[in-house]
Design an enzyme around this catalytic site. Sequence first.
Site, PDB file in Angstrom:
ATOM      1  N   ASP A  70     -13.799   3.397   5.320  1.00  0.00           N
ATOM      2  CA  ASP A  70     -12.706   3.523   4.373  1.00  0.00           C
ATOM      3  C   ASP A  70     -11.403   3.528   5.186  1.00  0.00           C
ATOM      4  O   ASP A  70     -11.417   3.615   6.415  1.00  0.00           O
ATOM      5  CB  ASP A  70     -12.848   4.782   3.508  1.00  0.00           C
ATOM      6  CG  ASP A  70     -12.102   4.617   2.188  1.00  0.00           C
ATOM      7  OD1 ASP A  70     -11.177   3.774   2.135  1.00  0.00           O
ATOM      8  OD2 ASP A  70     -12.413   5.317   1.213  1.00  0.00           O
TER       9      ASP A  70
HETATM   10  C1  BGC Z   1     -10.038   4.388  -0.919  1.00  0.00           C
HETATM   11  C2  BGC Z   1     -10.834   3.106  -1.052  1.00  0.00           C
HETATM   12  C3  BGC Z   1      -9.910   1.931  -1.143  1.00  0.00           C
HETATM   13  C4  BGC Z   1      -8.967   1.952   0.046  1.00  0.00           C
HETATM   14  C5  BGC Z   1      -8.001   0.790   0.050  1.00  0.00           C
HETATM   15  C6  BGC Z   1      -9.029   4.295   0.212  1.00  0.00           C
HETATM   16  O1  BGC Z   1      -8.244   5.441   0.310  1.00  0.00           O
HETATM   17  O2  BGC Z   1     -10.904   5.463  -0.738  1.00  0.00           O
HETATM   18  O3  BGC Z   1     -11.649   3.183  -2.187  1.00  0.00           O
HETATM   19  O4  BGC Z   1     -10.656   0.751  -1.177  1.00  0.00           O
HETATM   20  O5  BGC Z   1      -8.241   3.157   0.051  1.00  0.00           O
HETATM   21  O6  BGC Z   1      -7.066   0.868  -0.924  1.00  0.00           O
END
Ligand code: BGC
Length: 783
Positions: free
Chosen positions: A262
């Site tokens: 992530d």
């Molecule tokens: C989230 C993800 C997301 C990513 C990009 C993260 O903080 O947990 O689900 O895809 O940000 O936006």
Amino acid sequence: MTAERDFIDALMGAMTLQEKVGQLNYPPSEGFDTTGVAGTVDLPERIRRGEIGGTAGANLEDRRTLQRLAVSEGPSKIPLLFGVDVIHGHKTVVPVPLGLACSWDLDLIERTGRMAATEARAEGINVTWSPMVDIGYDARWGRVAEGSGELVHLGAEIARTMVQAYQGTDNDLARPDRVMATLKHFAGYGLSMAGRDYNSVEASPATLHRIMAPFKAGIEAGAGALMVAFNTVNDIPATAHKELLQDLLREDWGFDGLVVTDFTAVMELINHGIASDLEEATYLAFAAGITTDLVSEGFVRHLPDLVTQGRVSMEEVDTACRRVLSAKWALGLFEDPFLGMDEGRYERVALSAQNRALAREAAASSCVLLKNEGQALPLQRDGGAIALIGPLAENRVDMQGTWAVAADPMLNVTLLEGFRESAGAQLDIHFAKGCNIVDDPNLAARLNVHNRDNPSVVIDPRGKEAMIEEALQVARSASVVVVCLGEAKEHAGESSTREDITIPMAQRPLFDALADYTLSAGKKLILVVIAGRPLALAHEAERADAILFSFHPGIEGGHAIADVLFGDVDPSGRLAMAFPRHGGQLPLQSEHLPTGRPIGGAGITVEGDDERIDGEPVFRKFTTATILEGSSEPLFPVGFGLGYTIFDYGDPMAEKNELVGEKDVLEVMVIITNTGTRAGVTTAQLYVRDPVATVSRPVLELKGFVRLAIEPGGSASAVFSLRSEDLTFIKARTISQYEEDWEEGAFEIMTGPHVGTLKSLSVQWHKGSQPDHPGPGDLVANR
Ligand code: BGC
């Protein structure tokens, strides 16, 4: 396959180590928001140096420019991946995933996913960070909006459907209407303690396996990528969880695709307290099996040194790099780096009339009718006036929902616009805002975080009394009062945990004033709730005549909600997550394990306590897991939702009640009759319980569902087929050491329109092998 292997071998043969680790690096793009604390990078220069495998890109033009640079000036001319959150539609925004899940309509969900893939690829995006398949039980957690609710089987079916929608059932990603799917967040994120985002997760290996079923389904459907969760899983951050990522995911499940972190999760290993610096964090994440470092820049900076030190082998770097190149091959990027981005295509495919019609259908199918006393709904177009009141009734931006990063909120249809169009010349619609979404200016600022230039949560200078007075005047001018309350889009989604999951209290005085007025005036009060999570609606359910709930509905929300309120579309949504009476009931899990003192035990009479259900005392001191002030039962159970007609469910019937072995099939049939006067859709559900096993098993588990459209006076049968594999469960010593099997004995099979009203039959399922030609049997209902 050989062509791919030969091509990648040749390519990698000419790549330096720095270039190989560059393929594992996905930095942020200027002009595109990222979560976490990200640095800024000079993308063009770094593309020239071969330090980037993918990024987001700000828009189509930017993606074209960056791709051109990569394939003309990058050292090995390798095209970039462009990964973006395409979560609930792309340009044509559909309801948030929890809303879509309430449609229980896999065909519809698939069509929305295909539309999103087509629009996204035309904008140069080739990977989506979706579907989010985390099972969640705690509505305080804002990210329940992004998932498919609490039922594991429904979640798994939707995971499979979304992967197929994005990638096609043939998994041919080299087409202009396909994007690579990313299952997220692996694993356990939906169990974040107390619903607080990013919080730690403590769960038994068996529980983890249960809630990981949607990942497994998505992997079986061919998902190309998987994103790892932020949280710890039993003390180890998922990003560095070798047992989870290597032993289970790679080795046991055989997942061969991209495993991406992530955003900023590698550097967050320092905050988690398992690494003292980015180099160590890089080592831990890479050793655990991550192929792609999203935004931390740890891999690109530190992997070459780790190879030199001998802590990471060249072979491991090659394996990860090969996986990234293989994803690019599958996406057809080596053949055409601009696939889908051709001139004029985006304008042709995005936001077409057909797409908007689908968004409207999806939003209408996601609405759940929670109460409809005295047939207050549908609204009649019989002249006169309707009062439409509330801070979400003329709100454009918040219709959109939490994760529609690329969409233009100005295109959203408000409820007031939908009402006016729907009413036509036959009705006057009188509007008043009535109150603010919230009264606290700090909170309002937070809720406007993504639209600071065009705030949607605005504190009206007129003051509460004046706004309520105006609302009452409008109510007096109409024969029916519709009040639209709820949450702003940023009340839900990431980083949006709430402590109190009622409709924000700033809206309560308006609701009460309208409830008092309509009661005294003998008028109906219809409550429309627009929100991103299940809310505790006990107060409103006592006083409103009807409640229609819509999770943030997307671009066509105003039209779709009006379609349902006016009865042009039957409300067919059913809850994919139970609604609590009170936030104190959370987490609320319908597929829970039994306790030794189950709900439903005998109550006791205490002088002064008059509460009775069906004449029986409710208070169950010492006999059940009771809640002193109320009930342990949800206000609206999972699967629940009303329509404008009435369905009568017969008893479940089966051909036989003795089954043997793995090949045997149990056919269960339920006859459903539409006893009302309108056509409608019902979702028949089948749940199973294994009442005696060697470990405690849930009181019910969804195993099948079928949507049936039935004409008034007509009947239809819902037919379900169960196999022994539907009875299997996992007994696990650790995450990677487990057994999956079913145990013979009695099973309770329960069917009905929701978990609050199920009828059951019992079967015996034995181990052994089934004779080849079981004779035909008659359908029998047994209890
Ligand atoms: C989230 C993800 C997301 C990513 C990009 C993260 O903080 O947990 O689900 O895809 O940000 O936006």
